[in-house]
Design an enzyme around this catalytic site. Structure first.
Site, short mmCIF file in Angstrom:
data_model
loop_
_atom_site.label_atom_id
_atom_site.label_comp_id
_atom_site.label_asym_id
_atom_site.label_seq_id
_atom_site.Cartn_x
_atom_site.Cartn_y
_atom_site.Cartn_z
N GLY A 9 87.16 30.54 90.54
CA GLY A 9 87.50 29.86 89.30
C GLY A 9 86.35 30.03 88.32
N GLY A 12 82.86 30.59 90.38
CA GLY A 12 82.93 31.80 91.20
C GLY A 12 82.98 33.04 90.32
N LYS A 186 72.26 16.22 93.64
CA LYS A 186 73.26 16.81 92.75
C LYS A 186 74.48 15.90 92.66
CE LYS A 186 75.19 19.74 90.01
NZ LYS A 186 76.09 20.79 90.36
N SER A 259 82.86 19.74 85.17
CA SER A 259 84.04 20.28 85.85
C SER A 259 85.12 19.21 86.05
CB SER A 259 83.64 20.91 87.19
OG SER A 259 82.90 20.01 87.96
#
Ligand SMILES: NC(=O)C1=CN([C@@H]2O[C@H](COP(=O)(O)OP(=O)(O)OC[C@H]3O[C@@H](n4cnc5c(N)ncnc54)[C@H](OP(=O)(O)O)[C@@H]3O)[C@@H](O)[C@H]2O)C=CC1
Ligand SMILES: CC(C)(CO)C(=O)C(=O)O
Length: 310
Positions: A9, A12, A186, A259
């Protein structure tokens, strides 16, 4: 190096382009048929900061079409798609490639270890960013870095070699000393930025411009720190806050919509249960309440329901 990007996506695809441009043989693997077909027929279009489109000819396949072997598989699905992708690639994994994951969320290592021997796994985190703007099309801003560690450092054949490959592609990779701590760090960042930007419908710089961003931040991260301490995981709310503040810069991630915001806009399930939701559940199990994280997870789930996302 022969590299498969499993889950091609936004991220990637961005990593795939950089690794191919550095001379690696890259195959993008994804389940979204339109995305794969568009890349096969028209190439992958990357829109950069200045609005220019660049088209890259790339090999793209659906998981069931992959028969070749690879030196490295980079897993870049969403956390909740990882198990299915690993099952689909069981033939490829039988040849024991190194498997690297940089996906967001807590719990991905456990998923991977159900399919891949631990000594082949490298895990880490990244603050690179990207948006999937349509089939065969990503939009990228800013720069980023990667922090990673082999799960069994004495057994993984060549971590410096892997870092050299990533850095030759300009990905700014460096070794992590404690990968679990890096993943929680993270996840702390995502549980602030991704969750609030989604609820407020804003980008990272706009969140940083809120007069009360620190209060909102501290409410999430103080609970993260308490739960991490109970779980014996190294976590510093102050360090995560500093990392978050560094993202407000437009040359880093200021202009980026996280995201989770992208997922909500596209009416796709979010990773909330691997972020705030994970910490709320673990806190409950350990007797360390995390009510702010529990509430934020419920707010995101409510927003998903209102949008008809299942
Ligand atoms: N985007 C970012 O800036 C960053 C993301 N990450 C993390 O990286 C991992 C991968 O995220 P990301 O690259 O953003 O994922 P994307 O949402 O871009 O893609 C993930 C997968 O979702 C499916 N998909 C996405 N959009 C559509 C659509 N419109 N229609 C049909 N299917 C679609 C595709 O797979 P399928 O068809 O198999 O469902 C795709 O491979 C996550 O863990 C994320 O949190 C980490 C740092 C930054
Ligand atoms: C780029 C960043 C760090 C922003 O939260 C991210 O991880 C995401 O979008 O999921």
């Amino acid at each position: 190096m022969k590299i498969a990007i499993a889950g091609a996506g936004a991220m990637g695809s961005r990593f795939g382009v950089k690794l191919q441009s550095a001379g690696n043989q890259v195959t993008l693997i994804d389940n979204w048929a339109d995305h794969v077909t568009t890349i096969q027929q028209q190439g992958l279009t990357v829109t950069t900061d200045d609005g220019t489109d660049h088209v890259y000819q790339m090999t793209a396949k659906r998981p069931q079409e992959v028969t070749t072997t690879f030196d490295l598989v980079i897993l870049f699905t969403k956390a909740m798609q990882m198990d299915q992708m690993l099952q689909q690639l069981s033939g490829v994994l039988g040849n024991h490639p190194a498997v690297l994951t940089l996906a967001n969320g807590i719990g991905n290592i456990e998923t991977i270890e159900r399919h891949v021997p631990k000594d082949h796994v490298v895990a880490g985190t990244t603050v690179w960013s990207s948006s999937l703007t349509g089939p065969g099309h990503i939009t990228v801003t800013g720069t980023g870095s990667i922090s990673l560690q082999a799960m069994v450092p004495d057994k993984f054949p060549d971590l410096p070699g892997l870092i050299t490959t990533l850095n030759a592609a300009g990905l700014n990779a460096s070794p992590a000393q404690n990968v679990l701590a890096a993943i929680w760090k993270k996840a702390g960042l995502n549980s602030v930025l991704n969750t609030y930007c989604t609820l407020f419908d804003c980008n990272i710089a706009e969140f940083g411009g809120l007069p009360n961003w620190r209060k909102l931040n501290d409410a999430v991260l103080s609970e993260f720190e308490a739960v991490a301490t109970a779980a014996k995981i190294q976590f510093s709310a102050a360090d995560v806050t500093a990392l978050i503040a560094a993202q407000f810069d437009p040359t880093k991630n200021g202009g980026h919509y996280p995201s989770m915001h992208q997922d909500m806009a596209k009416k796709r399930p979010t990773e909330i249960d691997f972020l705030n939701g994970y910490v709320a559940r673990l806190g409950e199990k350990l007797g360390v309440p995390a009510p702010t994280n529990a509430l934020l997870a419920q707010l995101i789930h409510s927003q998903e329901s209102l949008k008809g996302i299942k």
